[in-house]
Design an enzyme around this catalytic site. Structure first.
Site, PDB file in Angstrom:
ATOM      1  N   ASP A   1       0.864  -1.192   0.000  1.00  0.00           N
ATOM      2  CA  ASP A   1       0.000   0.000   0.000  1.00  0.00           C
ATOM      3  C   ASP A   1       0.898   1.239   0.000  1.00  0.00           C
ATOM      4  O   ASP A   1       1.871   1.323   0.752  1.00  0.00           O
ATOM      5  CB  ASP A   1      -0.886  -0.017   1.258  1.00  0.00           C
ATOM      6  CG  ASP A   1      -2.008   1.012   1.175  1.00  0.00           C
ATOM      7  OD1 ASP A   1      -3.182   0.609   1.226  1.00  0.00           O
ATOM      8  OD2 ASP A   1      -1.706   2.234   1.072  1.00  0.00           O
ATOM      9  N   ILE A   2       0.563   2.195  -0.849  1.00  0.00           N
ATOM     10  CA  ILE A   2       1.413   3.385  -1.020  1.00  0.00           C
ATOM     11  C   ILE A   2       1.293   4.348   0.175  1.00  0.00           C
ATOM     12  O   ILE A   2       2.192   5.150   0.418  1.00  0.00           O
ATOM     13  CB  ILE A   2       1.089   4.088  -2.366  1.00  0.00           C
ATOM     14  CG1 ILE A   2       2.273   4.889  -2.867  1.00  0.00           C
ATOM     15  CG2 ILE A   2      -0.162   4.923  -2.303  1.00  0.00           C
ATOM     16  CD1 ILE A   2       3.449   4.075  -3.291  1.00  0.00           C
TER      17      ILE A   2
ATOM     18  N   HIS B   1     -10.180  -5.815  -2.711  1.00  0.00           N
ATOM     19  CA  HIS B   1      -8.839  -6.010  -2.155  1.00  0.00           C
ATOM     20  C   HIS B   1      -8.916  -6.280  -0.661  1.00  0.00           C
ATOM     21  O   HIS B   1      -9.827  -5.825   0.017  1.00  0.00           O
ATOM     22  CB  HIS B   1      -7.936  -4.803  -2.425  1.00  0.00           C
ATOM     23  CG  HIS B   1      -8.500  -3.480  -1.994  1.00  0.00           C
ATOM     24  ND1 HIS B   1      -9.442  -2.805  -2.721  1.00  0.00           N
ATOM     25  CD2 HIS B   1      -8.258  -2.705  -0.904  1.00  0.00           C
ATOM     26  CE1 HIS B   1      -9.750  -1.669  -2.110  1.00  0.00           C
ATOM     27  NE2 HIS B   1      -9.045  -1.589  -0.997  1.00  0.00           N
TER      28      HIS B   1
ATOM     29  N   HIS C   1      -6.674  -5.808   2.825  1.00  0.00           N
ATOM     30  CA  HIS C   1      -5.517  -5.169   3.463  1.00  0.00           C
ATOM     31  C   HIS C   1      -4.889  -6.190   4.413  1.00  0.00           C
ATOM     32  O   HIS C   1      -5.597  -6.773   5.250  1.00  0.00           O
ATOM     33  CB  HIS C   1      -5.955  -3.966   4.309  1.00  0.00           C
ATOM     34  CG  HIS C   1      -6.533  -2.820   3.543  1.00  0.00           C
ATOM     35  ND1 HIS C   1      -5.841  -1.652   3.319  1.00  0.00           N
ATOM     36  CD2 HIS C   1      -7.753  -2.643   2.968  1.00  0.00           C
ATOM     37  CE1 HIS C   1      -6.604  -0.801   2.643  1.00  0.00           C
ATOM     38  NE2 HIS C   1      -7.775  -1.374   2.418  1.00  0.00           N
TER      39      HIS C   1
HETATM   40  P1  5GP Z   1      -9.903   1.246   0.428  1.00  0.00           P
HETATM   41  O1  5GP Z   1     -10.466   1.214  -0.987  1.00  0.00           O
HETATM   42  O2  5GP Z   1      -9.733  -0.145   0.994  1.00  0.00           O
HETATM   43  O3  5GP Z   1     -10.705   2.149   1.325  1.00  0.00           O
HETATM   44  O4  5GP Z   1      -8.455   1.893   0.365  1.00  0.00           O
HETATM   45  C1  5GP Z   1      -7.622   1.741  -0.749  1.00  0.00           C
HETATM   46  C2  5GP Z   1      -6.169   1.602  -0.306  1.00  0.00           C
HETATM   47  O5  5GP Z   1      -5.390   1.596  -1.498  1.00  0.00           O
HETATM   48  C3  5GP Z   1      -5.632   2.727   0.581  1.00  0.00           C
HETATM   49  O6  5GP Z   1      -5.022   2.149   1.736  1.00  0.00           O
HETATM   50  C4  5GP Z   1      -4.632   3.449  -0.309  1.00  0.00           C
HETATM   51  O7  5GP Z   1      -3.507   3.922   0.419  1.00  0.00           O
HETATM   52  C5  5GP Z   1      -4.252   2.399  -1.326  1.00  0.00           C
HETATM   53  N1  5GP Z   1      -3.947   2.948  -2.638  1.00  0.00           N
HETATM   54  C6  5GP Z   1      -4.716   3.818  -3.335  1.00  0.00           C
HETATM   55  N2  5GP Z   1      -4.150   4.108  -4.530  1.00  0.00           N
HETATM   56  C7  5GP Z   1      -2.998   3.398  -4.569  1.00  0.00           C
HETATM   57  C8  5GP Z   1      -1.977   3.275  -5.561  1.00  0.00           C
HETATM   58  O8  5GP Z   1      -1.992   3.889  -6.628  1.00  0.00           O
HETATM   59  N3  5GP Z   1      -0.933   2.443  -5.272  1.00  0.00           N
HETATM   60  C9  5GP Z   1      -0.865   1.749  -4.102  1.00  0.00           C
HETATM   61  N4  5GP Z   1       0.188   0.965  -3.917  1.00  0.00           N
HETATM   62  N5  5GP Z   1      -1.820   1.837  -3.145  1.00  0.00           N
HETATM   63  C10 5GP Z   1      -2.867   2.656  -3.373  1.00  0.00           C
END
Ligand code: 5GP
Length: 130
Positions: free
Chosen positions: A29-30, A93, A95
């Protein structure tokens, strides 16, 4: 239209890759909640994880298990916490977050800012345990 995670899985957008097979992809995660915070995705584009076919969902979890075991060996932590949020990116996804206490899983925690060198070092440490 492709999601950002599909582009990552295809290598069209760079990521710190941990592992992949024909159906699944894992990358750091970035904006990590902890060092080694990893996302595990199906390559097939489905927005909501609980819309996945039973078999795909089961295999996604089995793939995630392998990553979690490697994370636990590579990083100093008590557990790998597993969480589904999915509010930001419309591509299913999981985590996988290294944790030492319950509050390490709190969504209100500030995210870490890591350097490229740190991301590479963490990814290599996890990959070495796979
Ligand atoms: P969620 O959809 O589960 O609420 O969060 C999405 C997760 O993806 C977040 O923790 C965010 O930091 C991560 N994320 C979003 N865009 C990117 C990206 O372009 N690259 C990476 N490696 N992680 C990402």
């Amino acid at each position: 239209m492709s999601t950002i995670f599909s582009k990552i899985a295809k290598g069209e957008i760079p990521s710190y890759k941990i592992a992949e097979n024909e159906d699944f992809f894992a990358f750091l995660d970035i904006n990590p909640m902890a060092k080694g915070h990893t996302l595990v995705i199906p390559k097939k584009e489905v927005d909501y994880i609980f819309d996945l076919d039973d078999e795909v969902l089961a295999k996604l979890n089995i793939f995630a298990k392998k990553i979690a075991i490697a994370q636990k060996e590579a990083l100093q932590c008590l557990r790998i916490g597993s969480m589904v949020i999915g509010l930001e990116v419309p591509h299913a996804h999981i985590h996988l977050i290294p944790i030492n206490k319950e509050s390490d899983m709190s969504l209100s925690n500030p995210r870490l800012k890591l350097s490229e060198e740190e991301f590479i070092e963490i990814a290599n440490a996890i990959k070495a345990k796979l």
